[in-house]
Design a protein around this motif. Structure first.
Motif, short mmCIF file in Angstrom:
data_model
loop_
_atom_site.label_atom_id
_atom_site.label_comp_id
_atom_site.label_asym_id
_atom_site.label_seq_id
_atom_site.Cartn_x
_atom_site.Cartn_y
_atom_site.Cartn_z
N GLN A 1 7.84 14.42 -7.88
CA GLN A 1 8.96 14.43 -6.94
C GLN A 1 8.88 13.19 -6.06
N GLU A 2 10.02 12.61 -5.85
CA GLU A 2 10.08 11.43 -4.99
C GLU A 2 10.15 11.87 -3.54
N GLN A 3 9.36 11.24 -2.68
CA GLN A 3 9.32 11.57 -1.26
C GLN A 3 10.39 10.76 -0.52
N THR A 4 11.64 11.11 -0.70
CA THR A 4 12.74 10.29 -0.19
C THR A 4 12.75 10.19 1.34
N VAL A 5 12.47 11.28 2.03
CA VAL A 5 12.51 11.24 3.50
C VAL A 5 11.42 10.31 4.03
N LEU A 6 10.23 10.41 3.45
CA LEU A 6 9.14 9.54 3.88
C LEU A 6 9.46 8.08 3.61
N ALA B 1 0.84 -1.21 0.00
CA ALA B 1 0.00 0.00 0.00
C ALA B 1 0.87 1.26 0.00
N PHE B 2 1.95 1.23 0.77
CA PHE B 2 2.86 2.37 0.81
C PHE B 2 3.51 2.62 -0.55
N ILE B 3 3.92 1.55 -1.22
CA ILE B 3 4.54 1.70 -2.54
C ILE B 3 3.55 2.27 -3.54
N VAL B 4 2.31 1.81 -3.50
CA VAL B 4 1.29 2.34 -4.40
C VAL B 4 1.05 3.83 -4.11
N ALA B 5 0.95 4.17 -2.83
CA ALA B 5 0.74 5.58 -2.45
C ALA B 5 1.92 6.44 -2.91
N GLN B 6 3.13 5.92 -2.77
CA GLN B 6 4.31 6.67 -3.23
C GLN B 6 4.29 6.87 -4.73
N TYR B 7 3.87 5.85 -5.46
CA TYR B 7 3.81 5.94 -6.91
C TYR B 7 2.78 6.99 -7.34
N VAL B 8 1.61 6.97 -6.71
CA VAL B 8 0.58 7.96 -7.01
C VAL B 8 1.09 9.36 -6.67
N SER B 9 1.73 9.50 -5.52
CA SER B 9 2.30 10.79 -5.13
C SER B 9 3.33 11.27 -6.14
N PHE B 10 4.14 10.35 -6.64
CA PHE B 10 5.15 10.71 -7.64
C PHE B 10 4.49 11.15 -8.94
N LEU B 11 3.43 10.44 -9.35
CA LEU B 11 2.73 10.82 -10.58
C LEU B 11 2.12 12.21 -10.47
#
Length: 76
Positions: free
Chosen positions: A42-47, A28-38
């Motif tokens: 920007q990649e949320q590296t700290v998160l 779920a986290f990876i999917v959320a990160q992908y959506v956030s990136f789209l």
């Protein structure tokens, strides 16, 4: 003796369930990160770093718990 064998199976089931929960939350986290990136481009590296630190700490705590149970069982 019966109580110990039941507890062993319960521990195994707990460990299996914990790994499954970690896998689901990571997916779920990876999917959320992908959506956030789209959306942000920007990649949320700290998160990402903090999430995986938390997962590693949790897995390490589970392994430490299991190792301590085995050691205590051998001492008894």
């Amino acid at each position: 003796m019966k109580l110990h064998s039941r507890r062993g199976k319960a521990d195994e089931r707990f460990a299996t369930k914990a790994v499954i929960v970690i896998a689901i939350t990571t997916a779920a986290f990876i999917v959320a990160q992908y959506v956030s990136f789209l959306i942000t481009r920007q990649e949320q590296t700290v998160l990402i770093e903090w999430y995986f630190r938390a997962v590693v700490i949790e897995c390490g705590a589970l392994m430490l718990k299991r190792v301590s149970e085995v050691i205590v069982a051998r001492i008894k």
